[in-house]
Design an enzyme around this catalytic site. Structure first.
Site, PDB file in Angstrom:
ATOM      1  N   GLU A 177     -47.478 106.550  37.341  1.00 55.46           N
ATOM      2  CA  GLU A 177     -47.130 105.260  37.237  1.00 55.46           C
ATOM      3  C   GLU A 177     -48.310 104.312  36.640  1.00 55.46           C
ATOM      4  OE1 GLU A 177     -43.546 104.188  39.934  1.00 55.46           O
ATOM      5  OE2 GLU A 177     -45.430 104.019  41.230  1.00 55.46           O
ATOM      6  N   LYS A 224     -39.435  99.325  47.927  1.00 56.62           N
ATOM      7  CA  LYS A 224     -40.599  98.575  48.470  1.00 56.62           C
ATOM      8  C   LYS A 224     -40.344  97.723  49.442  1.00 56.62           C
ATOM      9  CE  LYS A 224     -42.217  98.846  43.867  1.00 56.62           C
ATOM     10  NZ  LYS A 224     -43.251  98.240  42.460  1.00 56.62           N
ATOM     11  N   GLY A 277     -43.175  96.888  37.636  1.00 52.41           N
ATOM     12  CA  GLY A 277     -42.725  95.618  37.772  1.00 52.41           C
ATOM     13  C   GLY A 277     -42.931  94.764  36.417  1.00 52.41           C
ATOM     14  N   ASN A 295     -37.477 103.427  44.719  1.00 51.56           N
ATOM     15  CA  ASN A 295     -38.577 102.690  45.517  1.00 51.56           C
ATOM     16  C   ASN A 295     -38.056 101.399  45.816  1.00 51.56           C
ATOM     17  OD1 ASN A 295     -40.718 102.058  46.786  1.00 51.56           O
ATOM     18  ND2 ASN A 295     -41.867 102.026  45.086  1.00 51.56           N
ATOM     19  N   GLU A 342     -49.416 100.109  44.834  1.00 53.89           N
ATOM     20  CA  GLU A 342     -49.748  98.869  45.685  1.00 53.89           C
ATOM     21  C   GLU A 342     -50.259  99.162  47.148  1.00 53.89           C
ATOM     22  OE1 GLU A 342     -45.309  98.133  45.353  1.00 53.89           O
ATOM     23  OE2 GLU A 342     -45.651  97.926  43.509  1.00 53.89           O
ATOM     24  N   SER A 382     -41.120 100.281  35.023  1.00 52.12           N
ATOM     25  CA  SER A 382     -40.167  99.357  34.430  1.00 52.12           C
ATOM     26  C   SER A 382     -39.138 100.376  33.653  1.00 52.12           C
ATOM     27  CB  SER A 382     -40.711  98.617  33.204  1.00 52.12           C
ATOM     28  OG  SER A 382     -41.586  97.700  33.904  1.00 52.12           O
ATOM     29  N   HIS A 439     -48.887 105.181  46.348  1.00 53.08           N
ATOM     30  CA  HIS A 439     -48.373 104.158  45.481  1.00 53.08           C
ATOM     31  C   HIS A 439     -49.503 103.311  45.115  1.00 53.08           C
ATOM     32  CE1 HIS A 439     -46.259 100.723  43.721  1.00 53.08           C
ATOM     33  NE2 HIS A 439     -45.288 101.685  43.433  1.00 53.08           N
TER      34      HIS A 439
END
Ligand code: PGA
Length: 262
Positions: free
Chosen positions: A174, A11, A180, A9, A99, A220, A97
């Site tokens: 996730e 991003k 991250g 991904n 985000e 991660s 996702h």
């Protein structure tokens, strides 16, 4: 047997030029990529999709997007639809996702509608779920994941017999605190949630569907830890952000998974 999936991904990283440079450098690892039994995938920004497909396809790396609109077309300025992605040879699309949920207010219902559209258009949705640190500490992981997946499973259940192939669904667990952050989940904790997700699928769609739906872990993941997740019985691959951005690191992720699939 569920085919393992290593999904990058990207991003909002990489211009078209940078994406092309990535795929050129990745050709160094073409033998490895062509000789694995599992799937590998890059979910790139919209602007890089057109320029990436051919070279990635030659290495059997599939192409996906990171979002789409639920309608096939319409007056939705700035949006991109499933047919547009299909024409660019995308096979997958990441939906919901964290985000997007956090910064773009995507609701569980909206994610479910997008997932149905994707399946109808023969695009495989990778539906993301996962809890915040606060929710984890409050022991709410299972209830959060159930709430997030509920509308997707409900929509699939109410499809008529001609039905969408529920088995084309991919679910990515996730935990938000692991994304991250360098603080990945313990593999056994990720496995426990993956098993819970599979039990939710069983309850809604039956054990056949549940045995075929793929569940990924994300947060991660790196070449050094990917095997510890993907070797778990209920984890069928990984959704990887940072470690998918460099060709050598992406190839190392693929290569690590090949050690347990070949
Ligand atoms: P990360 O991101 O691998 O950089 O933690 C994962 C994701 O957000 O999909």
């Amino acid at each position: 047997m569920r085919t393992k999936l290593v999904a990058g991904n990207w991003k909002m990283y990489k211009t078209l030029r940078e994406a092309r440079s990535f795929s050129e450098q990745l050709t160094e690892f073409a033998d490895l990529l062509l000789n694995t039994r599992h799937e590998s995938l890059i979910c790139a920004p919209f602007t890089a999709l057109f320029g990436l497909h051919d070279q990635l396809a030659q290495m059997h790396v599939k192409l996906g997007a990171q979002n789409m609109h639920e309608m096939a077309e319409g007056a939705f300025t700035g949006e991109v639809s499933a047919p547009m992605l299909k024409e660019l040879q995308c096979e997958y699309v990441i939906l919901g996702h964290s985000e997007r949920r956090q910064y773009f207010a995507e609701s569980d219902d909206a994610v479910a509608r997008k997932a149905m559209t994707a399946l109808n258009q023969m695009l495989t949705p990778i539906v993301c779920v996962g809890e915040t640190l606060e929710e984890r500490e409050a022991g709410a992981t299972r209830s959060v994941v159930s709430r997030q997946l509920g509308p997707v499973l409900q929509a699939l259940k109410s499809q008529s017999a001609k039905a969408l192939d529920a088995t084309a669904l991919v679910i990515a667990y996730e935990p938000i605190w692991a994304i991250g952050s360098g603080r990945s989940s313990e593999a056994k904790d990720a496995e426990e949630v993956a098993a819970w997700i599979r039990s939710l699928v069983t309850a809604s769609l039956g054990s056949d569907a549940a045995s075929q739906v793929r569940v990924l872990y994300g947060g991660s993941v790196k070449p050094e830890n990917i095997v510890s997740y993907v070797e778990q019985p209920n984890i069928d691959g990984a959704l990887v952000g940072g470690a998918s951005l460099q060709p050598a690191s992406f190839a190392a992720l693929v290569q690590q998974v090949a050690t347990i699939t070949s």
